[in-house]
Design a protein around this motif. Structure first.
Motif, PDB file in Angstrom:
ATOM      1  N   THR A 111     -47.667  12.236  24.611  1.00  0.00           N
ATOM      2  CA  THR A 111     -47.194  13.620  24.730  1.00  0.00           C
ATOM      3  C   THR A 111     -47.972  14.541  23.780  1.00  0.00           C
ATOM      4  OG1 THR A 111     -45.211  15.001  24.742  1.00  0.00           O
ATOM      5  CG2 THR A 111     -45.345  13.419  22.976  1.00  0.00           C
ATOM      6  N   GLU A 112     -47.884  15.819  24.049  1.00  0.00           N
ATOM      7  CA  GLU A 112     -48.521  16.841  23.191  1.00  0.00           C
ATOM      8  C   GLU A 112     -47.527  17.165  22.063  1.00  0.00           C
ATOM      9  OE1 GLU A 112     -50.745  18.950  21.499  1.00  0.00           O
ATOM     10  OE2 GLU A 112     -51.660  19.065  23.493  1.00  0.00           O
ATOM     11  N   LEU A 113     -47.694  16.518  20.914  1.00  0.00           N
ATOM     12  CA  LEU A 113     -46.678  16.639  19.860  1.00  0.00           C
ATOM     13  C   LEU A 113     -46.560  18.061  19.292  1.00  0.00           C
ATOM     14  CD1 LEU A 113     -46.920  13.417  17.637  1.00  0.00           C
ATOM     15  CD2 LEU A 113     -44.984  14.178  19.018  1.00  0.00           C
ATOM     16  N   ARG A 114     -47.679  18.803  19.309  1.00  0.00           N
ATOM     17  CA  ARG A 114     -47.745  20.129  18.677  1.00  0.00           C
ATOM     18  C   ARG A 114     -46.611  21.057  19.128  1.00  0.00           C
ATOM     19  NH1 ARG A 114     -50.525  24.314  20.242  1.00  0.00           N
ATOM     20  NH2 ARG A 114     -51.384  23.131  21.980  1.00  0.00           N
ATOM     21  N   THR A 115     -46.162  20.893  20.354  1.00  0.00           N
ATOM     22  CA  THR A 115     -45.138  21.792  20.895  1.00  0.00           C
ATOM     23  C   THR A 115     -43.743  21.156  20.859  1.00  0.00           C
ATOM     24  OG1 THR A 115     -45.554  20.892  23.096  1.00  0.00           O
ATOM     25  CG2 THR A 115     -46.774  22.886  22.483  1.00  0.00           C
ATOM     26  N   LYS A 116     -43.638  19.978  20.269  1.00  0.00           N
ATOM     27  CA  LYS A 116     -42.394  19.205  20.408  1.00  0.00           C
ATOM     28  C   LYS A 116     -41.556  19.169  19.128  1.00  0.00           C
ATOM     29  CE  LYS A 116     -43.379  17.687  24.605  1.00  0.00           C
ATOM     30  NZ  LYS A 116     -44.750  18.151  24.786  1.00  0.00           N
ATOM     31  N   ARG A 117     -40.254  19.080  19.379  1.00  0.00           N
ATOM     32  CA  ARG A 117     -39.311  18.860  18.271  1.00  0.00           C
ATOM     33  C   ARG A 117     -38.971  17.360  18.253  1.00  0.00           C
ATOM     34  NH1 ARG A 117     -33.171  20.460  17.494  1.00  0.00           N
ATOM     35  NH2 ARG A 117     -33.231  21.248  15.371  1.00  0.00           N
ATOM     36  N   VAL A 118     -39.208  16.731  17.089  1.00  0.00           N
ATOM     37  CA  VAL A 118     -39.036  15.276  16.992  1.00  0.00           C
ATOM     38  C   VAL A 118     -37.797  14.969  16.158  1.00  0.00           C
ATOM     39  CG1 VAL A 118     -40.103  13.105  16.235  1.00  0.00           C
ATOM     40  CG2 VAL A 118     -41.540  14.964  17.088  1.00  0.00           C
ATOM     41  N   GLY A 119     -37.003  14.022  16.600  1.00  0.00           N
ATOM     42  CA  GLY A 119     -35.846  13.556  15.825  1.00  0.00           C
ATOM     43  C   GLY A 119     -36.052  12.115  15.413  1.00  0.00           C
ATOM     44  N   LYS A 122     -36.477  12.455  27.635  1.00  0.00           N
ATOM     45  CA  LYS A 122     -37.048  12.447  26.265  1.00  0.00           C
ATOM     46  C   LYS A 122     -38.169  11.414  26.173  1.00  0.00           C
ATOM     47  CE  LYS A 122     -33.267  14.765  25.023  1.00  0.00           C
ATOM     48  NZ  LYS A 122     -33.249  16.153  24.592  1.00  0.00           N
ATOM     49  N   VAL A 123     -39.107  11.680  25.273  1.00  0.00           N
ATOM     50  CA  VAL A 123     -40.094  10.648  24.943  1.00  0.00           C
ATOM     51  C   VAL A 123     -39.482   9.817  23.814  1.00  0.00           C
ATOM     52  CG1 VAL A 123     -42.411  10.210  24.043  1.00  0.00           C
ATOM     53  CG2 VAL A 123     -42.005  12.122  25.614  1.00  0.00           C
ATOM     54  N   VAL A 124     -39.420   8.512  24.012  1.00  0.00           N
ATOM     55  CA  VAL A 124     -38.730   7.647  23.032  1.00  0.00           C
ATOM     56  C   VAL A 124     -39.711   6.636  22.457  1.00  0.00           C
ATOM     57  CG1 VAL A 124     -36.868   5.972  22.709  1.00  0.00           C
ATOM     58  CG2 VAL A 124     -36.553   7.906  24.292  1.00  0.00           C
ATOM     59  N   VAL A 140     -47.038   7.135  15.326  1.00  0.00           N
ATOM     60  CA  VAL A 140     -47.450   8.514  15.614  1.00  0.00           C
ATOM     61  C   VAL A 140     -48.569   8.520  16.660  1.00  0.00           C
ATOM     62  CG1 VAL A 140     -48.435  10.623  14.628  1.00  0.00           C
ATOM     63  CG2 VAL A 140     -46.724   9.327  13.338  1.00  0.00           C
ATOM     64  N   ASN A 141     -49.525   7.597  16.503  1.00  0.00           N
ATOM     65  CA  ASN A 141     -50.632   7.539  17.471  1.00  0.00           C
ATOM     66  C   ASN A 141     -50.130   7.219  18.878  1.00  0.00           C
ATOM     67  OD1 ASN A 141     -52.330   8.079  15.381  1.00  0.00           O
ATOM     68  ND2 ASN A 141     -53.110   5.994  15.153  1.00  0.00           N
ATOM     69  N   CYS A 142     -49.141   6.310  18.951  1.00  0.00           N
ATOM     70  CA  CYS A 142     -48.565   5.974  20.272  1.00  0.00           C
ATOM     71  C   CYS A 142     -47.960   7.228  20.888  1.00  0.00           C
ATOM     72  CB  CYS A 142     -47.473   4.915  20.132  1.00  0.00           C
ATOM     73  SG  CYS A 142     -48.134   3.293  19.779  1.00  0.00           S
ATOM     74  N   LEU A 143     -47.249   7.991  20.081  1.00  0.00           N
ATOM     75  CA  LEU A 143     -46.618   9.218  20.598  1.00  0.00           C
ATOM     76  C   LEU A 143     -47.670  10.214  21.064  1.00  0.00           C
ATOM     77  CD1 LEU A 143     -43.713   9.806  18.041  1.00  0.00           C
ATOM     78  CD2 LEU A 143     -43.495   9.421  20.512  1.00  0.00           C
ATOM     79  N   LYS A 144     -48.736  10.324  20.265  1.00  0.00           N
ATOM     80  CA  LYS A 144     -49.780  11.305  20.614  1.00  0.00           C
ATOM     81  C   LYS A 144     -50.441  10.965  21.949  1.00  0.00           C
ATOM     82  CE  LYS A 144     -52.588  12.676  17.277  1.00  0.00           C
ATOM     83  NZ  LYS A 144     -53.391  12.536  16.037  1.00  0.00           N
ATOM     84  N   ARG A 145     -50.506   9.673  22.254  1.00  0.00           N
ATOM     85  CA  ARG A 145     -51.094   9.273  23.541  1.00  0.00           C
ATOM     86  C   ARG A 145     -50.165   9.639  24.693  1.00  0.00           C
ATOM     87  NH1 ARG A 145     -53.245   4.487  20.857  1.00  0.00           N
ATOM     88  NH2 ARG A 145     -51.414   3.308  21.477  1.00  0.00           N
ATOM     89  N   CYS A 201     -33.792  17.469  20.675  1.00  0.00           N
ATOM     90  CA  CYS A 201     -35.171  17.039  20.403  1.00  0.00           C
ATOM     91  C   CYS A 201     -35.859  16.602  21.696  1.00  0.00           C
ATOM     92  CB  CYS A 201     -35.181  15.880  19.411  1.00  0.00           C
ATOM     93  SG  CYS A 201     -34.719  16.416  17.753  1.00  0.00           S
ATOM     94  N   ASP A 202     -37.175  16.825  21.741  1.00  0.00           N
ATOM     95  CA  ASP A 202     -37.962  16.389  22.898  1.00  0.00           C
ATOM     96  C   ASP A 202     -38.386  14.936  22.737  1.00  0.00           C
ATOM     97  OD1 ASP A 202     -38.313  19.265  23.744  1.00  0.00           O
ATOM     98  OD2 ASP A 202     -39.338  19.287  21.798  1.00  0.00           O
ATOM     99  N   VAL A 203     -38.535  14.536  21.464  1.00  0.00           N
ATOM    100  CA  VAL A 203     -39.032  13.195  21.167  1.00  0.00           C
ATOM    101  C   VAL A 203     -38.042  12.523  20.221  1.00  0.00           C
ATOM    102  CG1 VAL A 203     -40.915  11.890  20.076  1.00  0.00           C
ATOM    103  CG2 VAL A 203     -41.430  13.968  21.389  1.00  0.00           C
ATOM    104  N   ILE A 204     -37.706  11.270  20.501  1.00  0.00           N
ATOM    105  CA  ILE A 204     -36.791  10.507  19.635  1.00  0.00           C
ATOM    106  C   ILE A 204     -37.534   9.278  19.122  1.00  0.00           C
ATOM    107  CG2 ILE A 204     -34.639   9.176  19.546  1.00  0.00           C
ATOM    108  CD1 ILE A 204     -34.053  12.111  20.005  1.00  0.00           C
ATOM    109  N   VAL A 205     -37.548   9.110  17.786  1.00  0.00           N
ATOM    110  CA  VAL A 205     -38.205   7.947  17.185  1.00  0.00           C
ATOM    111  C   VAL A 205     -37.166   7.189  16.370  1.00  0.00           C
ATOM    112  CG1 VAL A 205     -40.091   7.173  15.700  1.00  0.00           C
ATOM    113  CG2 VAL A 205     -40.300   9.338  16.925  1.00  0.00           C
TER     114      VAL A 205
END
Ligand SMILES: NC(=O)c1ccc[n+]([C@@H]2O[C@H](COP(=O)([O-])OP(=O)(O)OC[C@H]3O[C@@H](n4cnc5c(N)ncnc54)[C@H](O)[C@@H]3O)[C@@H](O)[C@H]2O)c1
Length: 397
Positions: free
Chosen positions: A299-307, A382-384, A292-297, A361-365
């Motif tokens: 992208t702005e997660l607050r506005t994102k849909r994560v899959g 996408k942010v992956v 999660v911390n890596c993602l936060k660095r 989704c904007d972010v894929i984990v």
């Protein structure tokens, strides 16, 4: 003594059922004693209650023989020459082993035992528990021989591994050891004789060793990533054709119903001075927050849909017990606009088809590297985050 009839307490579970089917195939009459009525119904209908390589075929083969029986009635214990106990042995909410619960189950079944039977404990237990159960029978009867023969298979591959891995056998008297040896020589290639406490420690140490090894890989991954270095390249350079490190695992979410709880059982046994075990817990349990911390660095997660791709505790299985993907999901829910999931083996609320997750989704984990995800190409933009390094390379933002 000629062994003909075996009872397996917890025989509808992940460890009990494969063994029950193998023993039935070898010609024993096997009573599956389990309190999970629903799982017994599924079995009676000829289906496996969980994924197991080769399980459905073997079940279809042994059911028509009539040698595989199922019940919730503990009185069936009386019929068997050997009773194998493989119920779960979780740690409690304080990560302490629940000795009393296991002891109570055996004590409640005691009226159904008779002189001369052998009780084979097969669950992973806190060191010394087998001795306590042996003493309970010695002091208050009946005259039951107690053995401890731990299971060491990797879940989902039991039918192959029971046959291929050496079986550790131990008992408190010669009669119990003879029965355990006779039974397991029917299914395992090699037996290893040790004393019960040695067997208990060996089983726990097998799991702790793996858990600590995963923690090493995870910590190396965190350290390299924090330095802005691609750990996949470091891992390749560290392990390729280099025999002293070639077995180093890859990083990932080290989870499931065994590794952490068995490390904590050993820690409790070591008066909570098992520094390596506790350190491994901190690293492995910290991996979801690290992701999660890596993602936060990035992208702005607050506005994102994560899959999240994959929610089970390990790849290519349908078991969610103690999966760290749910911890990852909770942490992401605190940060992101929305979190959805895909898993080829699961459905229900929050799960979407893979194509929808990838498109919407904007972010894929990656939660778990199921084979469906290996080499998967993620749409551009996408942010992956792929701690397992299982997706196709050169993609995402
Ligand atoms: N899952 C694995 O791959 C694995 C591998 C090696 C060792 N183990 C150890 O084996 C043990 C069992 O693990 P599992 O994964 O098979 O658990 P599980 O939950 O899949 O199976 C346990 C079974 O016991 C039944 N049960 C519980 N209490 C009972 C009772 N009082 N009477 C009758 N049935 C009862 C449950 O209904 C369940 O079907 C644990 O100690 C575990 O650490 C598991």
């Amino acid at each position: 003594m000629e062994l003909k009839r075996i009872c397996i307490v917890g025989g509808a579970g992940h460890v009990g059922l494969p063994l029950a089917m193998m023993l039935a195939e070898r010609g024993f009459t096997v009573d599956i004693l389990d309190r999970n009525d629903a799982a017994l119904d599924v079995l009676r209908a000829g289906r496996m209650p969980f994924m197991e390589e080769g399980g459905e075929e073997l079940l279809r083969k042994v059911l028509p023989t009539g040698r595989l029986k199922m019940t919730t009635d503990p009185a069936v214990v009386r019929e068997a020459q050997a009773v194998i106990c493989v119920i779960g042995t979780p740690v409690d909410e304080h990560l302490s082993p629940d000795l009393v619960g296991f002891y109570r189950v055996i004590d409640e079944m005691r009226p159904h035992f008779r002189d001369g039977q052998t009780l084979i404990l097969r669950s992973t237990v806190y060191p010394g528990l087998s001795e306590r159960i042996h003493r309970m029978f010695r002091e208050s009867g009946p005259n039951v021989h107690v053995a401890f023969c731990p299971e060491r298979v990797a879940q989902g591959h039991s039918l192959r591994e029971i046959r291929d891995l050496p079986q550790i056998v131990s008992a408190f008297d010669a009669e119990g050891l003879a029965v355990a040896r006779q039974l397991f020589s029917e299914v395992a290639r090699e037996l290893i004789d040790v004393k019960p406490m040695e067997a208990e420690l060996a089983k726990l140490m097998c799991n702790c060793y793996r858990y600590i090894t995963f923690a090493i890989a995870n910590q190396f991954h965190m350290l390299a990533t924090d330095a802005g270095v691609d750990f996949a390249q470091v891992h390749r350079a560290t392990t390729l054709h280099y025999p002293r490190t070639e077995h180093m695992p890859r990083p990932g979410l080290a989870a499931g119903p065994c590794l952490l709880k068995d490390t904590m059982q050993l820690a409790a046994f070591a008066n909570n001075n098992f520094f390596l075990g506790h350190a491994a817990m901190l690293v492995n349990e910290g991996q979801p927050q690290f992701i999660v911390n890596c993602l936060k660095r990035r992208t702005e997660l607050r506005t994102k849909r994560v899959g999240i791709l994959g929610m089970t505790f390990k790849a290519d299985c349908d078991d969610t017990r103690d999966s760290l993907c749910f911890k990852l999901r909770k942490l992401l829910m605190l940060e992101a606009r929305e979190v959805v999931m895909h898993d080829p083996y699961l459905d229900g609320e929050g799960y979407l088809p893979l194509a929808e997750v990838l498109a919407g989704c904007d972010v894929i984990v990656v939660g778990v590297p199921h084979k469906e995800y290996r080499g998967l190409r993620i749409p551009a933009g996408k942010v992956v985050e792929d701690v397992w390094n299982c997706l196709a390379k050169e993609q995402g933002a």
